[in-house]
Design a protein around this motif. Structure first.
Motif, PDB file in Angstrom:
ATOM      1  N   HIS A  59      80.915  44.546  28.592  1.00  0.00           N
ATOM      2  CA  HIS A  59      79.873  43.852  29.094  1.00  0.00           C
ATOM      3  C   HIS A  59      79.006  45.043  29.848  1.00  0.00           C
ATOM      4  N   CYS A  60      77.825  44.717  30.319  1.00  0.00           N
ATOM      5  CA  CYS A  60      76.865  45.720  30.687  1.00  0.00           C
ATOM      6  C   CYS A  60      76.475  45.505  31.936  1.00  0.00           C
ATOM      7  N   SER A  61      77.015  44.866  32.843  1.00  0.00           N
ATOM      8  CA  SER A  61      76.725  44.494  34.371  1.00  0.00           C
ATOM      9  C   SER A  61      77.080  45.724  35.035  1.00  0.00           C
ATOM     10  N   LEU A 107      71.979  52.965  33.617  1.00  0.00           N
ATOM     11  CA  LEU A 107      71.170  52.931  34.634  1.00  0.00           C
ATOM     12  C   LEU A 107      69.664  53.290  34.275  1.00  0.00           C
ATOM     13  N   GLN A 108      69.287  51.983  33.945  1.00  0.00           N
ATOM     14  CA  GLN A 108      68.015  51.955  33.484  1.00  0.00           C
ATOM     15  C   GLN A 108      67.382  50.477  33.872  1.00  0.00           C
ATOM     16  N   THR A 109      66.121  50.650  33.592  1.00  0.00           N
ATOM     17  CA  THR A 109      65.511  49.223  33.989  1.00  0.00           C
ATOM     18  C   THR A 109      65.050  48.693  32.638  1.00  0.00           C
ATOM     19  N   PHE A 110      65.147  47.538  32.073  1.00  0.00           N
ATOM     20  CA  PHE A 110      64.913  46.974  30.726  1.00  0.00           C
ATOM     21  C   PHE A 110      64.078  45.564  31.130  1.00  0.00           C
ATOM     22  N   ASN A 111      63.227  45.544  29.939  1.00  0.00           N
ATOM     23  CA  ASN A 111      62.603  44.074  30.154  1.00  0.00           C
ATOM     24  C   ASN A 111      62.395  43.822  28.394  1.00  0.00           C
ATOM     25  N   GLY A 125      74.148  37.554  24.080  1.00  0.00           N
ATOM     26  CA  GLY A 125      73.063  37.593  25.227  1.00  0.00           C
ATOM     27  C   GLY A 125      71.776  38.175  24.584  1.00  0.00           C
ATOM     28  N   ILE A 126      70.760  37.486  24.148  1.00  0.00           N
ATOM     29  CA  ILE A 126      69.563  38.257  23.728  1.00  0.00           C
ATOM     30  C   ILE A 126      68.732  38.346  24.755  1.00  0.00           C
ATOM     31  N   GLY A 127      68.777  38.887  25.892  1.00  0.00           N
ATOM     32  CA  GLY A 127      67.944  38.934  27.189  1.00  0.00           C
ATOM     33  C   GLY A 127      67.445  40.287  27.213  1.00  0.00           C
ATOM     34  N   ALA A 128      66.793  40.665  28.231  1.00  0.00           N
ATOM     35  CA  ALA A 128      66.083  41.988  28.127  1.00  0.00           C
ATOM     36  C   ALA A 128      66.963  43.058  27.779  1.00  0.00           C
ATOM     37  N   LEU A 129      68.037  43.389  28.058  1.00  0.00           N
ATOM     38  CA  LEU A 129      69.268  44.337  27.818  1.00  0.00           C
ATOM     39  C   LEU A 129      69.451  44.137  26.421  1.00  0.00           C
ATOM     40  N   GLY A 130      70.206  42.942  26.069  1.00  0.00           N
ATOM     41  CA  GLY A 130      70.609  42.688  25.005  1.00  0.00           C
ATOM     42  C   GLY A 130      69.673  42.999  23.574  1.00  0.00           C
ATOM     43  N   PHE A 140      74.401  36.592  19.331  1.00  0.00           N
ATOM     44  CA  PHE A 140      74.400  35.032  19.764  1.00  0.00           C
ATOM     45  C   PHE A 140      73.703  34.980  21.147  1.00  0.00           C
ATOM     46  N   ASN A 141      73.085  33.688  21.374  1.00  0.00           N
ATOM     47  CA  ASN A 141      72.461  33.625  22.556  1.00  0.00           C
ATOM     48  C   ASN A 141      72.496  31.893  22.831  1.00  0.00           C
ATOM     49  N   ARG A 142      72.716  31.731  24.241  1.00  0.00           N
ATOM     50  CA  ARG A 142      72.483  30.323  24.474  1.00  0.00           C
ATOM     51  C   ARG A 142      71.287  29.309  23.803  1.00  0.00           C
ATOM     52  N   THR A 143      70.097  30.124  24.191  1.00  0.00           N
ATOM     53  CA  THR A 143      68.959  29.714  23.305  1.00  0.00           C
ATOM     54  C   THR A 143      68.882  30.212  21.963  1.00  0.00           C
ATOM     55  N   VAL A 144      69.378  29.372  21.165  1.00  0.00           N
ATOM     56  CA  VAL A 144      69.823  30.306  19.653  1.00  0.00           C
ATOM     57  C   VAL A 144      68.651  30.656  19.051  1.00  0.00           C
ATOM     58  N   SER A 145      67.472  30.105  19.308  1.00  0.00           N
ATOM     59  CA  SER A 145      66.199  30.607  18.558  1.00  0.00           C
ATOM     60  C   SER A 145      65.908  32.256  18.683  1.00  0.00           C
ATOM     61  N   LYS A 146      66.305  32.587  20.038  1.00  0.00           N
ATOM     62  CA  LYS A 146      66.258  34.255  20.496  1.00  0.00           C
ATOM     63  C   LYS A 146      66.972  35.054  19.655  1.00  0.00           C
ATOM     64  N   ALA A 147      68.280  34.340  19.121  1.00  0.00           N
ATOM     65  CA  ALA A 147      68.974  35.261  18.256  1.00  0.00           C
ATOM     66  C   ALA A 147      68.518  35.089  16.813  1.00  0.00           C
ATOM     67  N   ILE A 169      78.513  42.023  25.668  1.00  0.00           N
ATOM     68  CA  ILE A 169      78.089  40.975  26.292  1.00  0.00           C
ATOM     69  C   ILE A 169      77.230  40.994  27.270  1.00  0.00           C
ATOM     70  N   THR A 170      76.054  40.820  26.942  1.00  0.00           N
ATOM     71  CA  THR A 170      74.679  40.944  27.785  1.00  0.00           C
ATOM     72  C   THR A 170      74.185  39.896  28.235  1.00  0.00           C
ATOM     73  N   VAL A 171      74.934  38.885  28.713  1.00  0.00           N
ATOM     74  CA  VAL A 171      74.364  37.638  29.372  1.00  0.00           C
ATOM     75  C   VAL A 171      74.309  37.657  30.811  1.00  0.00           C
ATOM     76  N   ALA A 172      73.672  37.050  31.576  1.00  0.00           N
ATOM     77  CA  ALA A 172      73.399  37.317  33.182  1.00  0.00           C
ATOM     78  C   ALA A 172      74.744  37.277  33.681  1.00  0.00           C
ATOM     79  N   ASP A 173      74.776  38.112  34.741  1.00  0.00           N
ATOM     80  CA  ASP A 173      76.195  38.633  35.562  1.00  0.00           C
ATOM     81  C   ASP A 173      76.950  37.418  35.849  1.00  0.00           C
ATOM     82  N   ASP A 174      76.242  36.298  36.341  1.00  0.00           N
ATOM     83  CA  ASP A 174      77.283  35.250  36.520  1.00  0.00           C
ATOM     84  C   ASP A 174      77.556  34.166  35.382  1.00  0.00           C
TER      85      ASP A 174
HETATM   86  N1  NAP Z   1      67.371  44.342  32.900  1.00  0.00           N
HETATM   87  C1  NAP Z   1      67.952  45.235  33.282  1.00  0.00           C
HETATM   88  O1  NAP Z   1      67.244  46.246  33.822  1.00  0.00           O
HETATM   89  C2  NAP Z   1      69.526  45.709  33.060  1.00  0.00           C
HETATM   90  C3  NAP Z   1      70.115  47.016  33.559  1.00  0.00           C
HETATM   91  C4  NAP Z   1      71.305  47.272  33.434  1.00  0.00           C
HETATM   92  C5  NAP Z   1      72.154  46.311  33.006  1.00  0.00           C
HETATM   93  N2  NAP Z   1      71.711  45.065  32.927  1.00  0.00           N
HETATM   94  C6  NAP Z   1      72.789  43.906  32.677  1.00  0.00           C
HETATM   95  O2  NAP Z   1      72.742  43.258  31.486  1.00  0.00           O
HETATM   96  C7  NAP Z   1      72.939  42.052  31.583  1.00  0.00           C
HETATM   97  C8  NAP Z   1      71.779  41.126  31.037  1.00  0.00           C
HETATM   98  O3  NAP Z   1      70.634  41.287  31.856  1.00  0.00           O
HETATM   99  P1  NAP Z   1      69.202  41.124  31.451  1.00  0.00           P
HETATM  100  O4  NAP Z   1      68.342  41.685  32.326  1.00  0.00           O
HETATM  101  O5  NAP Z   1      69.133  41.294  30.019  1.00  0.00           O
HETATM  102  O6  NAP Z   1      69.272  39.416  31.439  1.00  0.00           O
HETATM  103  P2  NAP Z   1      68.021  38.412  31.099  1.00  0.00           P
HETATM  104  O7  NAP Z   1      66.964  39.088  30.488  1.00  0.00           O
HETATM  105  O8  NAP Z   1      67.722  37.436  32.259  1.00  0.00           O
HETATM  106  O9  NAP Z   1      68.757  37.497  30.125  1.00  0.00           O
HETATM  107  C9  NAP Z   1      69.803  36.944  30.515  1.00  0.00           C
HETATM  108  C10 NAP Z   1      70.612  36.345  29.318  1.00  0.00           C
HETATM  109  O10 NAP Z   1      72.001  35.933  29.653  1.00  0.00           O
HETATM  110  C11 NAP Z   1      71.893  34.492  29.089  1.00  0.00           C
HETATM  111  N3  NAP Z   1      72.462  33.645  30.041  1.00  0.00           N
HETATM  112  C12 NAP Z   1      72.028  33.167  31.237  1.00  0.00           C
HETATM  113  N4  NAP Z   1      73.073  32.305  31.882  1.00  0.00           N
HETATM  114  C13 NAP Z   1      73.982  31.901  30.747  1.00  0.00           C
HETATM  115  C14 NAP Z   1      74.881  31.243  30.638  1.00  0.00           C
HETATM  116  N5  NAP Z   1      75.199  30.409  31.873  1.00  0.00           N
HETATM  117  N6  NAP Z   1      75.599  31.254  29.476  1.00  0.00           N
HETATM  118  C15 NAP Z   1      75.320  31.910  28.559  1.00  0.00           C
HETATM  119  N7  NAP Z   1      74.228  32.748  28.489  1.00  0.00           N
HETATM  120  C16 NAP Z   1      73.491  32.798  29.529  1.00  0.00           C
HETATM  121  C17 NAP Z   1      70.365  34.150  28.567  1.00  0.00           C
HETATM  122  O11 NAP Z   1      70.311  33.182  27.783  1.00  0.00           O
HETATM  123  P3  NAP Z   1      69.129  32.272  27.505  1.00  0.00           P
HETATM  124  O12 NAP Z   1      67.958  33.199  26.710  1.00  0.00           O
HETATM  125  O13 NAP Z   1      69.553  31.047  26.700  1.00  0.00           O
HETATM  126  O14 NAP Z   1      68.611  32.103  28.732  1.00  0.00           O
HETATM  127  C18 NAP Z   1      69.896  35.657  28.187  1.00  0.00           C
HETATM  128  O15 NAP Z   1      70.243  35.843  26.798  1.00  0.00           O
HETATM  129  C19 NAP Z   1      73.385  41.672  32.852  1.00  0.00           C
HETATM  130  O16 NAP Z   1      74.993  41.726  33.225  1.00  0.00           O
HETATM  131  C20 NAP Z   1      72.842  42.869  33.699  1.00  0.00           C
HETATM  132  O17 NAP Z   1      73.474  43.276  35.002  1.00  0.00           O
HETATM  133  C21 NAP Z   1      70.450  44.574  33.082  1.00  0.00           C
END
Ligand code: NAP
Length: 288
Positions: free
Chosen positions: A95-97, A121-125, A9-14, A32-39, A67-72
């Motif tokens: 996981h980091c939820s 306990l922080q906010t990420f982008n 899960g290479i989103g904001a936190l990953g 690893f990331n669903r959208t592999v280009s980000k990984a 595991i840093t994918v979206a919660d759902d």
């Molecule tokens: N951001 C924060 O401030 C923060 C703080 C504390 C904890 N967290 C936790 O960190 C985790 C990630 O949050 P985030 O904010 O980093 O999310 P995010 O930036 O929205 O990124 C979501 C990630 O999940 C992947 N994803 C979404 N749906 C998926 C699916 N159905 N199957 C596989 N991969 C999927 C996305 O892949 P694609 O790139 O392909 O869309 C992306 O890598 C969550 O558990 C969240 O609760 C976040």
């Protein structure tokens, strides 16, 4: 040298976590990331040996997997990994939820992994600097072996561990939403209030920013009533009355202002500055 790390899960936190761990000497083993280009992009930056959309063998996972994918999507990713029937006994997986407990990873425990929840306990982008982990709290919950390993990670990141039960974790998450997300909502609505008087809301928010920043700093005080300022803390009935009158034109903003005002009266009562009579008068005004 730290342990080998995998991130799914290479989103904001990953992304931010991968960069921060690499800086602290952890080997980023696979991404690893669903959208592999980000990984792939982050993999080139951090010299990850393996990149892809999902691990294809147990050997694709390092000693520590986040595991840093979206919660759902955590349940589905867990199911996908557990469904492979790999031996994961050399893996610690977290996981980091903030919302889910480590229990959601139970199928991976069945495959031999040590499991835990690691919630910063922080906010990420996606552009957060790796130093953003410094001095923050990270809640930990799960199996003892995994929690011990993650405690070391927390320490290497310069953060503080907060050990919680699954139940306490849910309350802490609700508190985090209130303190962080709703603060943004409050600032947004403050701009709207200024807008009622003809000040551009964005200009108003820029003008209010230093105030918000200092207030956020003050909010670290143990006794919050000691840092509370403003008309309610001073028992200034005239000013509160004027604000309530001004907001009468907008029922939505007026009711929120009054509701939060009542909570502020309760806090203000803990310090000197407001008399019992002023408490009664201001409460009456805010309850009308
Ligand atoms: N951001 C924060 O401030 C923060 C703080 C504390 C904890 N967290 C936790 O960190 C985790 C990630 O949050 P985030 O904010 O980093 O999310 P995010 O930036 O929205 O990124 C979501 C990630 O999940 C992947 N994803 C979404 N749906 C998926 C699916 N159905 N199957 C596989 N991969 C999927 C996305 O892949 P694609 O790139 O392909 O869309 C992306 O890598 C969550 O558990 C969240 O609760 C976040």
């Amino acid at each position: 040298m730290g342990k080998t790390v995998s991130i799914i899960g290479i989103g904001a936190l990953g992304k931010t976590l991968a960069r921060a761990l690499e800086l602290q000497g952890y080997k980023i083993y696979s991404l690893f990331n669903r959208t592999v280009s980000k990984a792939e992009d982050l993999g080139s930056e951090l010299n990850a040996g393996i990149v892809g959309s999902i691990p294809e063998s147990a050997g694709d996972l390092g000693e520590l997997t986040f595991i840093t994918v979206a919660d759902d999507a955590i349940g589905a990713v867990t199911g996908q990994l557990a469904g492979q029937l790999w031996d994961l006994s050399s893996c610690t997986i977290a996981h980091c939820s903030g919302n889910e407990s480590s229990e959601i990873l139970e199928p991976l425990s069945g495959a031999g992994a040590e499991i835990a929840a690691f919630h910063p306990l922080q906010t990420f982008n996606p552009t957060s600097a790796p130093g953003i982990f410094g001095d923050i709290y990270i809640s930990l919950e799960g199996q003892a072996g995994a929690v011990d390993q993650l405690e070391l990670v927390v320490s290497r990141l310069g953060a503080h561990p907060l050990h919680v039960t699954p139940e306490a974790k849910s309350y802490l998450h609700a508190a985090a939403v209130m303190a962080s997300n709703y603060l943004i909502t409050l600032v947004h609505l403050s701009g709207e209030i200024a807008g009622l008087g003809g000040v551009d809301p964005w200009e108003a928010r820029k003008a209010l920013h230093a105030l918000v920043r200092t207030t956020a700093e003050n909010a670290s005080a143990e006794k919050l009533s000691s840092v509370l300022s403003g008309p309610i803390a001073r028992g200034d009935l005239k000013t509160v009355k004027k604000h309530v009158q001004l907001l009468e034109q907008n029922e939505h903003l007026a009711s929120l202002y009054k509701r939060l005002g009542l909570e502020t009266v309760a806090l203000a009562r803990q310090k000197e500055g407001i008399t019992d009579e002023e408490v009664v008068q201001i409460t009456k005004l805010l309850k009308d």
